[in-house]
Structures are given as structure tokens and as C-alpha cells.
Scaffold this motif. Sequence first.
Motif, short mmCIF file in Angstrom:
data_model
loop_
_atom_site.label_atom_id
_atom_site.label_comp_id
_atom_site.label_asym_id
_atom_site.label_seq_id
_atom_site.Cartn_x
_atom_site.Cartn_y
_atom_site.Cartn_z
N ARG B 18 44.55 21.64 44.80
CA ARG B 18 45.68 22.12 45.49
C ARG B 18 46.76 21.72 44.59
O ARG B 18 47.65 22.44 44.34
CB ARG B 18 45.76 21.43 46.78
N GLU B 19 46.79 20.48 44.34
CA GLU B 19 48.01 20.02 43.45
C GLU B 19 48.04 20.86 42.11
O GLU B 19 49.01 21.23 41.51
CB GLU B 19 47.95 18.39 43.12
N LYS B 20 47.02 21.17 41.52
CA LYS B 20 47.11 22.09 40.24
C LYS B 20 47.85 23.29 40.54
O LYS B 20 48.56 23.78 39.88
CB LYS B 20 45.68 22.12 39.75
N ILE B 269 56.13 51.01 42.35
CA ILE B 269 56.39 49.99 43.59
C ILE B 269 55.05 50.00 44.33
O ILE B 269 54.36 49.24 44.75
CB ILE B 269 57.56 50.39 44.44
N LEU B 270 54.48 51.32 44.48
CA LEU B 270 52.93 51.39 45.42
C LEU B 270 51.97 50.42 44.74
O LEU B 270 51.17 49.89 45.41
CB LEU B 270 52.68 53.16 45.42
N HIS B 271 52.14 50.76 43.24
CA HIS B 271 51.19 50.17 42.51
C HIS B 271 51.21 48.38 42.74
O HIS B 271 50.37 47.72 42.93
CB HIS B 271 51.43 50.30 40.93
N GLU B 272 52.39 47.87 42.57
CA GLU B 272 52.79 46.45 42.56
C GLU B 272 52.54 46.07 43.96
O GLU B 272 52.14 44.87 44.40
CB GLU B 272 54.13 46.12 42.16
N ALA B 273 52.86 46.80 44.93
CA ALA B 273 52.66 46.58 46.55
C ALA B 273 51.26 46.38 46.84
O ALA B 273 50.82 45.43 47.77
CB ALA B 273 53.25 47.82 47.35
N GLY B 274 50.26 47.20 45.90
CA GLY B 274 49.09 47.17 46.20
C GLY B 274 48.41 45.71 45.66
O GLY B 274 47.63 44.92 46.25
N HIS B 275 48.79 45.42 44.75
CA HIS B 275 48.70 43.89 44.12
C HIS B 275 49.11 42.85 45.16
O HIS B 275 48.41 42.11 45.42
CB HIS B 275 49.39 43.65 42.78
N GLY B 276 50.37 42.90 45.76
CA GLY B 276 50.83 42.18 46.53
C GLY B 276 50.33 42.00 47.85
O GLY B 276 50.09 40.91 48.42
N MET B 277 49.77 43.13 48.25
CA MET B 277 48.83 43.32 49.49
C MET B 277 47.63 42.27 49.41
O MET B 277 47.10 41.88 50.41
CB MET B 277 48.91 44.73 50.16
N TYR B 278 46.93 42.72 48.10
CA TYR B 278 45.87 41.72 47.98
C TYR B 278 46.27 40.27 48.23
O TYR B 278 45.55 39.49 48.95
CB TYR B 278 45.18 42.02 46.69
N GLU B 279 47.26 39.84 47.61
CA GLU B 279 47.49 38.51 47.57
C GLU B 279 47.98 37.89 48.97
O GLU B 279 47.74 37.09 49.36
CB GLU B 279 48.95 38.25 46.44
N GLN B 280 48.79 38.87 49.47
CA GLN B 280 49.21 38.40 50.84
C GLN B 280 47.90 38.72 51.95
O GLN B 280 47.89 37.92 53.15
CB GLN B 280 50.20 39.38 51.42
N GLY B 281 46.80 39.23 51.49
CA GLY B 281 45.54 39.24 52.29
C GLY B 281 44.85 37.88 51.87
O GLY B 281 43.66 37.89 52.76
N LEU B 282 44.86 37.31 51.06
CA LEU B 282 44.04 36.36 50.80
C LEU B 282 44.26 35.06 51.97
O LEU B 282 45.21 34.95 52.59
CB LEU B 282 44.39 35.59 49.43
N ASN B 283 43.14 34.38 52.05
CA ASN B 283 43.01 33.24 53.10
C ASN B 283 43.86 32.08 52.58
O ASN B 283 43.58 31.43 51.71
CB ASN B 283 41.64 32.93 53.15
N VAL B 284 44.98 31.84 53.28
CA VAL B 284 45.96 30.72 53.05
C VAL B 284 45.11 29.29 53.42
O VAL B 284 45.66 28.51 52.70
CB VAL B 284 47.16 30.87 54.09
N GLU B 285 44.43 29.36 54.11
CA GLU B 285 43.49 28.17 54.51
C GLU B 285 42.70 27.54 53.19
O GLU B 285 42.52 26.39 52.87
CB GLU B 285 42.55 28.10 55.51
N GLN B 286 42.39 28.50 52.29
CA GLN B 286 41.57 28.18 51.27
C GLN B 286 42.78 28.17 49.85
O GLN B 286 42.16 28.42 48.71
CB GLN B 286 40.79 29.43 51.01
N TYR B 287 43.89 28.09 50.21
CA TYR B 287 44.96 28.06 49.06
C TYR B 287 44.37 27.01 47.77
O TYR B 287 44.03 26.06 47.89
CB TYR B 287 46.19 27.77 49.42
N GLY B 288 44.47 27.64 46.57
CA GLY B 288 44.09 26.88 45.54
C GLY B 288 42.46 26.50 45.24
O GLY B 288 42.21 26.33 44.09
N LEU B 289 41.75 27.34 45.87
CA LEU B 289 40.31 27.00 45.89
C LEU B 289 39.93 29.01 45.73
O LEU B 289 40.36 29.61 45.90
CB LEU B 289 39.72 26.68 47.07
N ALA B 290 38.62 28.86 45.12
CA ALA B 290 38.12 30.21 44.87
C ALA B 290 38.31 30.99 45.87
O ALA B 290 38.37 32.17 45.84
CB ALA B 290 36.61 29.89 44.29
#
Lengths: 507, 507
Positions: B18-20, B269-290
Motif C-alpha cells: 500500500r505504501e508503495k 473522451i469515450l475511449h479514455e472514459a472507458g479506461h477510467g470506468m475500469y479504474e473506478q470499478g476496481l475494488n477499493v478495499e484491495q487498493y495497492g494489491l493485485a
Amino acid sequence: MTTTNIPPAYDRMVELLREKAVLNSCGSLLGWDEQTYMPPAGGEHRANQLALLAGLTHERATTPELGGLLGELKEFEESAGSESVLAVNIRAARRDYDRATQLPRKLVEEMTREISLAQQKWVAARKQADFSIFQKSLESIIRLKREEASILKKEGETLYDALLDEYEPGMRAEQVQALFDPLREGVIKLLQQIKDSSVEPKTEILKRSYPTDRQHELGQAAAAQIGFDFERGRLDTTAHPFCSEIGPGDCRLTTRYFENFFNSGFFGILHEAGHGMYEQGLNVEQYGLAMGLSVSLGIHESQSLLWENFVGRSRPFWNHFYPKVQGMYPESLNGVSLDEFYTAINDVRPSYIRVEADELTYNLHIMLRFELEQKLLAGELEAADVPEVWNSRFTEYLGVTPENDAQGCLQDIHWSAGLMGYFPTYALGKMYSAQFFKAAQNEIPDLSDLIANGEFGELKSWLNKNIHDRGQQYQARDLVKVVTGNELSEKPLLEALGTKYGEIYGF
Amino acid sequence: MTTTNIPPAYDRMVELLREKAVLNSCGSLLGWDEQTYMPPAGGEHRANQLALLAGLTHERATTPELGGLLGELKEFEESAGSESVLAVNIRAARRDYDRATQLPRKLVEEMTREISLAQQKWVAARKQADFSIFQKSLESIIRLKREEASILKKEGETLYDALLDEYEPGMRAEQVQALFDPLREGVIKLLQQIKDSSVEPKTEILKRSYPTDRQHELGQAAAAQIGFDFERGRLDTTAHPFCSEIGPGDCRLTTRYFENFFNSGFFGILHEAGHGMYEQGLNVEQYGLAMGLSVSLGIHESQSLLWENFVGRSRPFWNHFYPKVQGMYPESLNGVSLDEFYTAINDVRPSYIRVEADELTYNLHIMLRFELEQKLLAGELEAADVPEVWNSRFTEYLGVTPENDAQGCLQDIHWSAGLMGYFPTYALGKMYSAQFFKAAQNEIPDLSDLIANGEFGELKSWLNKNIHDRGQQYQARDLVKVVTGNELSEKPLLEALGTKYGEIYGF
């Protein structure tokens, strides 16, 4: 002294301090972004980022290697002459090291995290004009600041002195008080004379329509004209304007615009540009070292106030700028004379918001905050009682009572940012700026004409040479003496205000 | 498995990772700022900041403490079940640690230095459209990448496999080749059918006047409507668009607008928003982990392409959006039918520049680069021969010949940035996106109607559940199989393109 005399310990010290400065500057950018572009939900992660960086910076500030080097350099420092570049840098490094090693890492990290959260609470509280939302955060911050001050305070100092020393090194609260007492008396006297005057500035002029895109264009052009370098900086909007140096070649100004009030945007930009020109005037070769840093917050404020007030609210300045502004806003300013405009921007009138206060009553805002802070630190006032005490004291000094907390004790970001002992530097800055400007007038006899011609280069060079270039060679009071030949005094400020308002209000 | 079974070594590993991640995310913000708001003179200091943070992050990635913890966790990992959250996180941490510690510091430093020089050479070479300026740098980079690959490559892998593995873990070059061969054949066949068609899209429509402030307004609204959360992100302009996750709650999209070309801004914008929605959809509880990270570059690209092409260039999408866009740009689009507009945005036409290529010919750009990279790594092609081979192969595939090296082998930054093995992920992303979209259509039978009504929530939820939430639980190929029930194949992409272009071009 030739460079061959420089001991290796000095070079290594410089390396360590530079690394610390670079690391710290990463936090500066994160902080700037937090106040300008960060999305609403980014706050929690930002707090984690800033806490980590603060911890790493603190690690570097307290590394035993640095302590060892400073020990090695003691003899060298004494032989180098107290005003020499090397001695100044070593002395300041020692002061910072001592200060930093005294504070436990746990306290520093707790403070950083608390501040990041407190700022969000403060934003919400101010928005809803409800102090209770912020109260718990303020209590935590006071608790942490008392802990910090009790660790840092030196023999014979109060808790407040220990905090003030961080922003205005070498200054004591009682010295500030000794300047504030006659200043308050003078300000209240002038205020009475203005109240008694029959002159009524037409401030409504400034509350007409001033579309903000043109305010931005105008403000950016004015900042560039007085000498802020936009190759090495930029200007953005924020809720609570500030200036942040990211590093050599990168200084960020911020401001806010109101469609129906001209002053906030324009004078706010001149103010922040004054701060920015100080940063841009520092010696890049000395980056990360005392000789490449500003002297104190009060001296920093003197630079912003000098440009905002002594230049920006002067008649010569508007001789030059008024036709331009009138041309940009014909629908609001056609038929408004230069004289009416000049009088309006110098209107004196008790009001609630510090950053919107006129040059004169502004000082009373500071004195009020200075008194409250001292009581909070001394444990003579509870956070919960702040709104009530604020309002009653405010009424006593300014003759008007804030209608809610947003107009009162919640108006400023400082406490939520952990900045206590900071406020008096604003009024010190007023006094420094008056005394510096008087000296500049003496040394640049045609200064008024230059300003009236829109030429600011000579004044900027004078400030570069007399103040910016010197870094921390002198502490603030000594710098004032070196630059102006006199001890710091409230008199130049009261004289300048008396002359200006006497002319405008006819007394 | 209950949390009481989790060994302390795991918790400590999480803390270190997490620190990394937090430290690394500070660099992400600095990088974002460099591409969006940094003043011109801020570059040198920014390089110092980023170098320092990179060094600190590398220190954390290679700390022996982490190695020790991973050793301790070996047995636990095996007992946890290979698809369990804990095992996934430990396995990925081990892979990263091994990778980071295997490369000698000398090689990493030499690479960093070479890349810095190579980028300058590349900029100069592209500007003058002269490959010879860049040739020596490319030779050095190939030499260093070969050295890196020979250290990293595992039993039975080629040098190229070892590099590809960094961007698309688990994927081998021969697997990519086995997909690219039939894909190329299919694409070239479709391209021939399009060339033979008498339909001529009126692309001039898209080159009329599209004031950029309205493009921004439209793009921001569209990104919000498809599901990018602006409470947790923002959109700015830059020279070379990208999406950057700063941390949980803070994801930054960037784009660029051309007054006289509609596509760049809107589809970017649609393209980058697609990338962004992936990031926004990741599990925050697992931040910094696979388990809280995206699978691979190819899967990331599948998310951007799904929204850009399968949604954004579809007829149902424009049934909904076209009236809105037409209303915003009446002077350019009055009298232009939906059909004409839809055909224009799907124009297929061989062109030189990859990032401006249409959906179909884009694949050929990637295959060409993939073939050249493999030969360079294998020592079967000399850097000096790249322009000639590029041009002849390009002519063979696309039927047009670049007029100079800037339009040819010098167009992309990747090689000069040391990125080899990266290109195939773009075309893998195309195939993944087609296969995912087909599965979504099967599981959401009224998907076309929803899109035509401007409702994107179900599709977004489907992606959240099937892809984003899963983090790195599966490697890319396995994920495709788990989500779609089938092995990765070029067929869904060729089918989708065939159907779409058959309808538009009448074959």
C-alpha cells in the motif's frame, strides 16, 4: 572565501537538504491540486499521500546523518562570519534540524492527517455556515498544536511564541503586541475621521457586471505587467486564494472571481503575484537552502501587500490602468470618472470578511484573531466558545456583528490547515510593506511617474536586490533595518494611510 | 477462510505494498500535471521530483523485508487455493518482487539514461522526418531490452515473450501470432470489400466548425452519461490524451480538441472514459494489491475500445445522441441526416498514422509493429533496415506508402521510451472487447434498446461485475474464458466488423 575551502560535510549537507526540498515540493503540488482541480471524492487518498510524503520529508529532516554533519560544521560555521552564505545556510539547517528532531514522527503524521480531514470539514461547515460541523476538528488541531508548542518552546517563551517563531523567526508575541497597541489606536482614530467625513465613495460602481472571463484576462495581463513571469508560473481559480511555489521555474498563483464584484479578482491577483514575484526572485542556485528561501511570512506578506496596496491601490497605478479597465467593461464603467473609481477601490468600511476588508480595518481583523489564538493556545478559551467570543469582540472593534459563522470565525482556512501563530504576520506584513515602500520611494525618486506610465521594472529590481536576493541572510527585523535604516515601526504605515485617506476623505 | 487465519506476514506485506502504491500515486499526479497544467519552465524541477519518487518507489519494491515476507507466505499461499484473494495478491507480489530484484541496478540506470537520450533523438528525428537521427538510439535500446529480456525470460520463453509478459502477463508471442494470422486475413478481406464498394462516406461533415468549448461540454456530458463518475474524476486537455488513476476516488481523463475535426475530442473522451470506468470499478478495499488492480494492458484497452467503438460508434448510440449533437452544432449539422453522420464516423480508409486509423485498418498497424519488434529482438532485423522494411510491409498491408519516416516508423513514442512488447496489447484489446461485448449482448438481450434510450447502467454493471471487480483474479486469457465461456478468438471481432461494415458499405 574560495570554493576550495568548503568542507565535504557542507556539500553533503546541501545534497540532503536539496533532496528534502524536492520531496517536500511533491507535497506542494499535491496541495495545490487539492485546492484547484482534485475531484470531490479524491480527498481521502490525498490525505494518505500527503501523510506519507510528510513522514518521508520528516525522516529526511531528522536523519542522524544530517545531525552529524551539522556537528562537524560547527567550527567552520563560526569561522565563516555570521552573515556569510555558508554560515546562514548551516545556521538555518541547524535550527530546522533541532525543530524537526524535537517533534515525534507520530505527531507529525497525526497532524498531517488531521489537517487534510479538517480542511474538508471546514469547507462543509463554511458552506452551511455551521461552526458545529468544524468544532471537533478544531479541538483536535488545538490539542495537537499545544502538544507541538510545548515540545518546541524555548526558555522564557509562551506556547504562542513557539508557534509564531515558525512563521516569523525571532519574533515574540509581546513584540507584536507592542507594535499592535499603537497601531490599533492609530487605526481606530483614522476610522473615526473617515466615519465623520461627508465623502461617500460610490462602491456600487464595483458591484456592477464584471464577466469573469474578462477579469481573468485582465488580471493575468496585469500580473504579467507588474513582473510575474508566466513562463515560470500560472494562475488558476480556487475557493481561498493562495500562492504556492512548486520549485524553481514553477510558481502557482490562485484567485477567485465574482461576477458582481471587481475587487476580489483583481486585487487578489496583484496580491498573489506579489508573493509569486518574491518566490521567482529567490536565488535558484541556493534552492533548498536558507539563502534561497524567503525570510518569514511577514516579509512574504509585505511583498504581496506592497504590490496590492502601495502600487495597486495608488492613484498613479490607476492613471495608467483605468482607461484599459474602462475599455474592457464599457457597460459598467462608461461615465465613471477615474476619481470616482479610485475613491471606490479605496473605500473604508467595517465589514465581515478579512480578505475583502479595506487596508485600514484589515488590521483590526488580524488583531482580533491574534487575541483569540493566544487564548485558545493558553487554554483560556474553548473551541466551542469561539463563535460567541468572535462575534462580541468583532462588534466591539468594528461596530458590526457577523450574521453567521461563515461571515465570522469560519471565514478563514488557517486553523483547519493547522496554521496557528500565523495571523499576526499579515499585520506585520502591512508594517513591513509601508516601511519598504517608503525606502523604495526615497531611492527611486520618480517612482510615481514610472508607475503612472505602467513601468514596474525598477521597483521590481529594487525588491529583487534588497529583499529577494538576500534569502534568509537576515531575520525580518534586521532586514527591515538593513534595507530602510530604521527599526520596524507602525509609523510608516499609519503615515501612509493617513496621507491617503486624508486626501480621499478630506481631513 | 476467516480473517483470523490470515498470518501477520500477509498484513505486513499489504502495508508495504500500500505504501508503495501511495508513493507511486504521487508520481502519477506529478505526471498528470506535467501533461496538463505545468508551466513551460517547470520541466527541469519536475524531472528531479519524478526521479526521486521513482527511486523511492524502487527501494520499496525491492526491500529485503518484502522478500522475507514472501518467503514466509509460500506455504500459506499454496494452501489458500490459487484463485483465492489472498493467493492472487501474494502471487502477484512475488512476481513483481522477483522482476524488480532480478534486474541489476546498473542495467536499470543505463536504460533510464538511454531512454532519456533516445526520446530527445526521437523528437528530433520525427520533426525532421529522418530515421538516421534516431538509429543509434534504437540500436542501444534494442541491445538493452535484449539484455533485460534474457535476464527475465523463463524456461521455454523467447526474448520477446519476456517483454510481452510485463504488459500482458501469461501471454506468449506465438499465441498472439496464432490470433493475428487469421485476423489479418479477415481484415484484409473486409478492406477489399470496402474498397470495392460504391459507398463513399461524407467525411467532410466531420471537418466543419465544431467550437471546442461545446465539444468539451458535450464530451463531459457523454462521459457522465455512459457512467464515468465526475465526483471521482475529472477531464482536462492535453497534447497526447491519456487516463491516469491517481488513487481511489480520483481518476483523471484527458483529451484534445480540434475545432475542425469532431472525432478526436468526442471519441477520445469515450475511449479514455472507458479506461477510467475500469479504474473506478476496481475494488477499493484491495487498493495497492493485485485484486484491486487491472489485469493487463490488453484488458484495459478492451474497456476503452468497448465504449469507444462497440457503444460509441454504434447506430443505437447515435439514435440517442445525434439529435443532441445536431442541436449543439446546427450551423455544421443542419441538413445532415443521422445516416450520413453515422456512416461518416465509421469511414474506413487506409492511412499512415496509427492513432488516427479507423477500427478496421488499425489492426494492421499493430501487426506490422509486432512483426518488426519480434525480428528486432530476435536479431533477424537490423535497426538500420527498419524504415525500408516498414514501408514495404506497410504498402503490402495497407496499399499506401508513407511519404517519409515521420509518417512511418517514427510516428510512435514507444520504442524511444523503451516500450517493446507493448504494441500487441492494442490489438488484443480489440479482440477482447468484441468477445466481451458479444457476451454482454447475450446476457442483456435488450442492450441495443437500452443504448438507443441513452441508458448505459446495465452494461456498466455487467462490466463491473464480470471484469472490474475481479481485479487480477485471472490472467487475461482465463478471464476471457470465465466471462464469455469461450477461448479468446479473433472471430467475434471479425464478425462484428463484418456485420457493421456490410451494412454500411452494402456487402
